[in-house]
Design a protein around this motif. Structure first.
Motif, short mmCIF file in Angstrom:
data_model
loop_
_atom_site.label_atom_id
_atom_site.label_comp_id
_atom_site.label_asym_id
_atom_site.label_seq_id
_atom_site.Cartn_x
_atom_site.Cartn_y
_atom_site.Cartn_z
N VAL A 165 11.35 17.62 45.01
CA VAL A 165 12.57 17.57 44.20
C VAL A 165 12.37 16.75 42.93
O VAL A 165 12.79 17.15 41.84
N ILE A 166 11.72 15.59 43.04
CA ILE A 166 11.63 14.68 41.90
C ILE A 166 10.37 14.86 41.06
O ILE A 166 10.29 14.38 39.93
N ASN A 167 9.37 15.56 41.60
CA ASN A 167 8.11 15.72 40.89
C ASN A 167 8.30 16.50 39.58
O ASN A 167 9.09 17.43 39.50
N ASN A 168 7.57 16.08 38.55
CA ASN A 168 7.53 16.70 37.23
C ASN A 168 8.76 16.42 36.37
O ASN A 168 8.62 16.15 35.18
N ILE A 169 9.95 16.44 36.95
CA ILE A 169 11.13 16.17 36.13
C ILE A 169 11.42 14.68 36.01
O ILE A 169 11.76 14.17 34.94
N TYR A 170 11.28 13.94 37.11
CA TYR A 170 11.56 12.51 37.10
C TYR A 170 10.30 11.65 37.17
O TYR A 170 10.34 10.47 36.83
N CYS A 171 9.23 12.21 37.65
CA CYS A 171 7.98 11.46 37.80
C CYS A 171 6.83 12.43 37.97
O CYS A 171 7.03 13.64 38.06
N GLN A 172 5.63 11.88 38.01
CA GLN A 172 4.45 12.65 38.39
C GLN A 172 3.97 12.09 39.73
O GLN A 172 3.77 10.88 39.86
N VAL A 173 3.83 12.95 40.70
CA VAL A 173 3.43 12.54 42.05
C VAL A 173 1.92 12.67 42.19
O VAL A 173 1.37 13.76 42.05
N LEU A 174 1.26 11.55 42.48
CA LEU A 174 -0.18 11.52 42.71
C LEU A 174 -0.45 10.77 43.99
O LEU A 174 0.37 9.95 44.43
N ASN A 175 -1.62 11.02 44.60
CA ASN A 175 -2.02 10.17 45.71
C ASN A 175 -2.85 9.01 45.16
O ASN A 175 -3.22 8.99 43.98
#
Length: 242
Positions: free
Chosen positions: A219-229
């Motif tokens: 839901v929040i990836n790309n629009i509100y943040c970038q999700v990385l490990n």
């Protein structure tokens, strides 16, 4: 042959671009991260002494303890160790470390937000002066770290975090902590709306279940943040100079 190897390394480095991809971003080219070490910080959210990280602490959930076993295991095997790793790594890079913790300031908790007062799981009862509300001992906050106390979900709304970040010249905030779908998500969204770049470390976060955790990441990836490990993040940071 060397060119093929470099291309393979590049693809591996950018695997995060196609992970947790929502309907809204299918078919779009995800840009590379535009970040610098000298204007970033780490924000650790709500990893406190009170949480269900051990069998002893999990007694507070009573006969629901078995439901929380996956969460407890994830915290102890993945989230806490990875949080310690990123803290130690960024300290060596002189990147500021900020902790946000839940803790009410009044004796009766009347200063808590409505979300913290709701009956059930989310009814937070942590006095800011008590041991249980302090940052988890294992994370060993240093004298130079910043510790903020909040009485609502968001570390932006509930503290002077925005002022601190602006004063320190911070543009990128790396986020980890709990719960992915609650305080972490609220904080990430608020930071994004305040025009900070946000990177969320997916394996240094947890929700009550992996299903909830993964859904919120999408839901929040790309629009509100970038999700990385963690591994991806460290590889990217290792290529930056400071």
């Amino acid at each position: 042959m060397t060119g093929g190897t470099e291309e393979m390394k590049s693809r591996q480095l950018h695997l995060w671009k196609n992970r947790h991809l929502s309907f809204y971003y299918e078919g779009f080219d995800i840009p590379d991260l535009d970040i610098e070490l000298d204007n970033m910080c780490l924000l650790v959210i709500d990893i406190q002494n009170t949480q269900y990280f051990s069998k002893k602490n999990s007694e507070q959930v009573g006969n629901k303890q078995n439901r929380w076993s996956p969460f407890i295991n994830r915290m102890n095997s993945t989230v806490i160790p990875n949080t310690k790793k990123i803290i130690n790594y960024l300290r060596l890079k002189n990147v500021p470390i900020i902790f946000a913790r839940v803790g009410f300031l009044t004796t009766d908790g009347s200063d808590r937000s409505l979300s913290q007062k709701r009956t059930g799981f989310n009814q937070t009862k942590l006095n800011a002066n008590e041991f249980q509300s302090q940052v988890l001992n294992e994370l060993e906050p240093s004298k130079n770290d910043i510790i903020l106390t909040k009485s609502c979900d968001s570390a932006v709304i509930g503290t002077n975090l925005r002022l601190i970040l602006n004063n320190m010249g911070i543009k990128t905030v790396i986020v980890c902590g709990i719960y992915t779908d609650q305080c972490v998500s609220s904080t990430v969204r608020d930071l994004a709306d305040e025009s900070f770049n946000v990177i969320l470390i997916e394996d240094a976060c947890a929700a009550g279940t992996d299903e909830i955790h993964n859904h919120e990441l999408m839901v929040i990836n790309n629009i509100y943040c970038q999700v990385l490990n963690l591994q991806e993040l460290i590889k990217i940071l290792s290529n930056l100079s400071k």
